[in-house]
Design a protein around this motif. Structure first.
Motif, mmCIF file in Angstrom:
data_model
loop_
_atom_site.group_PDB
_atom_site.id
_atom_site.type_symbol
_atom_site.label_atom_id
_atom_site.label_comp_id
_atom_site.label_asym_id
_atom_site.label_seq_id
_atom_site.Cartn_x
_atom_site.Cartn_y
_atom_site.Cartn_z
ATOM 1 N N SER A 61 0.835 -1.201 0.000
ATOM 2 C CA SER A 61 0.000 0.000 0.000
ATOM 3 C C SER A 61 0.869 1.249 0.000
ATOM 4 N N LEU A 62 1.898 1.259 0.851
ATOM 5 C CA LEU A 62 2.806 2.408 0.927
ATOM 6 C C LEU A 62 3.554 2.608 -0.387
ATOM 7 N N LEU A 63 4.065 1.533 -0.955
ATOM 8 C CA LEU A 63 4.852 1.650 -2.181
ATOM 9 C C LEU A 63 3.997 2.140 -3.359
ATOM 10 N N LEU A 64 2.829 1.562 -3.526
ATOM 11 C CA LEU A 64 1.994 1.912 -4.677
ATOM 12 C C LEU A 64 1.411 3.316 -4.544
ATOM 13 N N HIS A 65 1.069 3.728 -3.334
ATOM 14 C CA HIS A 65 0.589 5.102 -3.159
ATOM 15 C C HIS A 65 1.720 6.107 -3.339
ATOM 16 N N THR A 66 2.950 5.677 -3.097
ATOM 17 C CA THR A 66 4.104 6.545 -3.382
ATOM 18 C C THR A 66 4.231 6.766 -4.880
ATOM 19 N N ILE A 67 4.100 5.703 -5.669
ATOM 20 C CA ILE A 67 4.146 5.841 -7.124
ATOM 21 C C ILE A 67 3.054 6.789 -7.605
ATOM 22 N N LEU A 68 1.884 6.671 -7.004
ATOM 23 C CA LEU A 68 0.756 7.536 -7.381
ATOM 24 C C LEU A 68 0.933 8.961 -6.857
ATOM 25 N N ARG A 69 1.890 9.141 -5.952
ATOM 26 C CA ARG A 69 2.104 10.413 -5.251
ATOM 27 C C ARG A 69 0.807 10.870 -4.579
ATOM 28 N N ASP A 70 0.215 9.899 -3.918
ATOM 29 C CA ASP A 70 -1.021 10.108 -3.170
ATOM 30 C C ASP A 70 -0.651 10.415 -1.723
ATOM 31 N N VAL A 71 -0.664 11.695 -1.357
ATOM 32 C CA VAL A 71 -0.211 12.115 -0.028
ATOM 33 C C VAL A 71 -1.036 11.460 1.068
ATOM 34 N N ALA A 72 -2.360 11.493 0.922
ATOM 35 C CA ALA A 72 -3.221 10.928 1.956
ATOM 36 C C ALA A 72 -3.004 9.424 2.096
ATOM 37 N N GLY A 73 -2.875 8.729 0.951
ATOM 38 C CA GLY A 73 -2.657 7.287 0.989
ATOM 39 C C GLY A 73 -1.348 6.925 1.659
ATOM 40 N N VAL A 74 -0.289 7.682 1.362
ATOM 41 C CA VAL A 74 1.016 7.419 1.970
ATOM 42 C C VAL A 74 0.977 7.714 3.466
#
Length: 359
Positions: A311-324
């Motif tokens: 979850s952390l890695l993929l939201h980082t790729i998406l540059r999703d601040v809330a997800g990270v």
């Protein structure tokens, strides 16, 4: 047609299949062609099963032809030989060849062949005790450890697992390897073709990330996504603009020539498309929409499965601040490991990291 006609003539006349027979000479001639394996397979399919043993005594053992097809990556041809092997040999033999073909199909990302194999064996499961007994040796054939057999279901009496479940074990073992190698895109493709949720594999205890920098780099490579640049385009030194020849100086009729230029024309000639590495997340999504859609789906499945690493890695790729931030909040080790890995892969992630850590 040539091979089929010669076979019919030889078989009708019961000619010995030695080197001097017309069939043997025809086979020797056809071996020089790159499509020899396909020719033999197609001829066998059009030939009565009663003639197969005579036919293969000249063209070669079906086992050898099957392995030649695998080596040449002709999986569709290998499937034809598997059908022949199923007709000529005991089920205990054909199952091993089916496992080989399934492994090769998964390695080459030919998920259509894999799906057809699984569907076929599921359709015949339960009809032959010989099939069930024969797959006992498949774990040894795969050289899998007991814990690598993907925790196949066992009854109270430790009953033998059916062929289709053993083939499912091959798929699960391959999926585990993809996760360990951070080949998440191939994992997503398998799940869609075989109709197996990625979340099933995300819940496995081995679905952890041990090398964050390597995992992040491989995701970028698999989806062909550019790494972010460290310096935004707006912070760069301004370029000196030279006027293109299409822009003319206009004489006002006075003693001096005044250069009148439409600024929109200057923009047209000098702006041009931004390079991929200078684009922001929203612009990247415009250019890599399908790729980001795949990643977003995988990220959602990782959250649903409770896999915080992915979850952390993929939201980082998406540059999703809330997800990270949500993923970091569930981590016991804090942010240092993630921050170090992201900076190692690309300093261009520094702005995103700052935004994530900003209170």
């Amino acid at each position: 047609m040539l091979l089929h006609k010669v076979l019919d003539d030889d078989y009708s006349n019961r000619v010995d299949s030695n080197r001097s027979s017309p069939l043997s000479k025809t086979v020797a001639f056809l071996r020089d062609f790159p499509c020899f394996l396909d020719i033999v397979a197609q001829c066998a399919r059009k030939t009565d099963v009663s003639q197969w043993r005579y036919f293969f005594s000249s063209v070669g053992d079906p086992h050898s032809l099957f392995h030649e097809s695998l080596k040449a990556k002709r999986l569709r041809t290998a499937t034809s030989y598997l059908i022949i092997i199923q007709s000529l040999d005991p089920v205990s033999v054909s199952v091993k060849f089916a496992i080989e073909l399934l492994q090769k199909a998964l390695d080459l990302n030919d998920f259509t062949i894999a799906k057809e194999l699984l569907r076929f064996y599921k359709s015949i499961d339960g009809y032959s005790n010989e099939i069930i007994e024969s797959v006992k040796a498949s774990v040894e054939f795969l050289d899998l450890q007991e814990e690598e057999a993907c925790a196949l279901p066992r009854g109270p009496s430790e009953q033998v697992v059916s062929t289709s479940l053993r083939l499912d074990a091959v798929v699960n073992h391959h999926a585990q390897r993809l996760i360990l190698e951070y080949r998440i895109r191939s994992l997503g493709q398998i799940s869609k073709v075989l109709n197996i949720s990625v979340g099933y594999w995300f819940t496995d205890k081995s679905a952890k990330i041990s090398d964050w920098a390597l995992a992040l780099s491989r995701i970028h490579q698999q989806f062909r996504l550019p790494l972010p640049e460290m310096t935004p385009l707006a912070d760069r030194n301004p370029r000196r603009l030279s006027l293109p020849i299409e822009l003319k100086a206009h004489n006002t009729g006075g003693t001096e020539s005044i250069l009148r230029v439409d600024i929109t024309q200057v923009d047209k000639f000098h702006t041009g498309p931004q390079s991929a590495t200078t684009q922001g997340p929203s612009q990247l999504e415009d250019n890599f929409g399908l790729e980001y859609a795949e990643i977003r789906e995988l990220a959602a499945l990782s959250v649903e499965a409770g896999n915080n690493d992915w979850s952390l890695l993929l939201h980082t790729i998406l540059r999703d601040v809330a997800g990270v931030r949500r993923a970091l909040g569930r981590r016991e080790r804090g942010t240092e490991e993630w921050q170090s890995a992201v900076s190692t892969v690309s300093p261009g992630y520094s702005n995103f990291v700052d935004e994530v850590l900003r209170n």
